[in-house]
Design an enzyme around this catalytic site. Sequence first.
Site, PDB file in Angstrom:
ATOM      1  N   CYS A   1       0.810  -1.220   0.000  1.00 22.42           N
ATOM      2  CA  CYS A   1       0.000   0.000   0.000  1.00 22.42           C
ATOM      3  C   CYS A   1       0.843   1.270   0.000  1.00 22.42           C
ATOM      4  CB  CYS A   1      -0.939  -0.013   1.197  1.00 22.42           C
ATOM      5  SG  CYS A   1      -1.958  -1.493   1.233  1.00 22.42           S
TER       6      CYS A   1
ATOM      7  N   LYS B   1     -10.152   5.936   4.416  1.00 18.35           N
ATOM      8  CA  LYS B   1     -11.440   5.481   4.956  1.00 18.35           C
ATOM      9  C   LYS B   1     -12.612   5.998   4.133  1.00 18.35           C
ATOM     10  CE  LYS B   1     -14.429   3.799   7.634  1.00 18.35           C
ATOM     11  NZ  LYS B   1     -15.213   3.597   6.423  1.00 18.35           N
TER      12      LYS B   1
ATOM     13  N   CYS C   1     -13.319   0.039   8.272  1.00 13.51           N
ATOM     14  CA  CYS C   1     -12.416  -0.403   7.197  1.00 13.51           C
ATOM     15  C   CYS C   1     -12.555   0.498   5.980  1.00 13.51           C
ATOM     16  CB  CYS C   1     -12.764  -1.823   6.774  1.00 13.51           C
ATOM     17  SG  CYS C   1     -12.761  -3.028   8.132  1.00 13.51           S
TER      18      CYS C   1
ATOM     19  N   HIS D   1      -9.203   3.768  -1.327  1.00  8.73           N
ATOM     20  CA  HIS D   1      -7.855   3.208  -1.267  1.00  8.73           C
ATOM     21  C   HIS D   1      -7.548   2.333  -2.480  1.00  8.73           C
ATOM     22  CE1 HIS D   1      -4.136   1.729   0.165  1.00  8.73           C
ATOM     23  NE2 HIS D   1      -4.541   0.732   0.897  1.00  8.73           N
TER      24      HIS D   1
END
Lengths: 120, 388
Positions: free
Chosen positions: B84, B331, B210, B335
């Site tokens: 990431c 969030k 998540c 992402h």
Amino acid sequence: MSLSYDEWAASLREGTLLGVTCADCGTTYGTPFSVCNECGGRDLDATDLPEDGEVYSVTTVNVPPVGFEGPYQVALVQVGPARVTARIADDDEVDIGDGVVLDGAMEADDGHPAPVFRRA
Amino acid sequence: MTRASVVGAGMTTFGVHESTLAELFATAALDAYDDAGVGPDDVDAFYFGNAMGGQTENDTHLAPKLASEVGIAGVPAQRFEDACATSATAFKNAVQAVEAGIHDTVLVGGVERCTPETGLGTGEMTRIFASASHRQYEQPTGLTFPGVFALLTKRHMHEYGTTEEQLAHVAVKNHANGQRNPRAHFGRELTVEDVLESPVVADPFHLMDCCPFSDGASALVVTSDERADSYDDPVDVTGVGHATDIVPLSAKPVPHATQAARDAAAGAYEQADVTADAMDFAEVHDCFTGAEVMASEAIGFFEDGEGGPAAAEGRSALDGDRPINPSGGLKAKGHPIGATGAAQIVELTEQLRGDAGDRQVEGAERAVAHNLGGDAGTTVVSVVEVRS
């Protein structure tokens, strides 16, 4: 001679959890490395880790990857001077600080084993 | 000291995209070209991030393919992969190359598609994300990425008394910020109860703790300190720290300290000759609410153990004394793995130019970005400042 992954896995399948201890600085790891991350030593001897441990952290995985069926608990388990990432036996449920004992190994569908602990 | 300057910034909306990886990246790259006022002839090199295209779309050797898509075939082009933290690593290398005089002007950015547009369902994508955990000592347990951060967060809760309610406040805050960001994947009024009542993914994380699976792209034009003066609105990169921590998680001495983040932050602040107190806001890697709490402590915004209470008290809100993730963060903004790190720098650039609209941090002159990869194995921390 350092412990290889295949030796670590074979030992786990036979019910013994091995780690490695650096002959130079004494650091113990729950999994093999070729070189000690503390001191750079290459002499990492296989070490029997104790069967009794304590849950350092734990989570219940409700949304598993393909190849697994949830829910199940995955924990970081403190075993003597080292920690390992492990599964908690089905039907058991543990929390941080609980005593656990090695209960063999599980095998994912790709053939790699993982240590399994149950409540002590 | 200025190491390099950002003179162009662009990104797509984060969310669901049907276009190809190349077309998606081009949308961001052309935005960055136009923002900088450059064309392909001005670009000397391409530093590109994509984490999973080989696994998700059977698409590799992407750097020359995407260079061709945006008109810079011929320049040196390379792909970076650090889970990431993928495009933050690309950014670091671009800054270093410009600073060293190897290239004058670099296009840097990333792209990823993670939604079902790839043809992959949640279980398959969960497995691909989990490929960033240790192959032999973590993956066989069925550990997932929510699980990785759950293990870190549960220990943080045990050590400091961090609560699920405090974690939920992070989600509420980031969704509120996301509402003000037109390129965010999500953004809506959310209450602590909404978070706590959503299904549990990996305790202590509920679904609303998540970040989503998102598609998207981001791009930056980076040039040398001397050249930057000939562009409108440059912002200066004064520090980029990059550190790794031991993998697997079980070998980390204090897993919830996220040591790589502490080391990367120390490096970035030292290069910039500043402290955390000098930062007007931060964009941090809040893949899960607990990750933001740990990041906020690792970058020095709050004392260890204070990240949870600070979130609950509103200190990290847009109008708080230590704003974190004005963009909505991972969030709410979303992402798309390989695009995330460079997108944080896009947000810093727009904020420091005073162009962030409803989510503007008033008078922001200096900010920090924190981009984490894998099981806290990689972290890149960048300090960006208004040109003096």
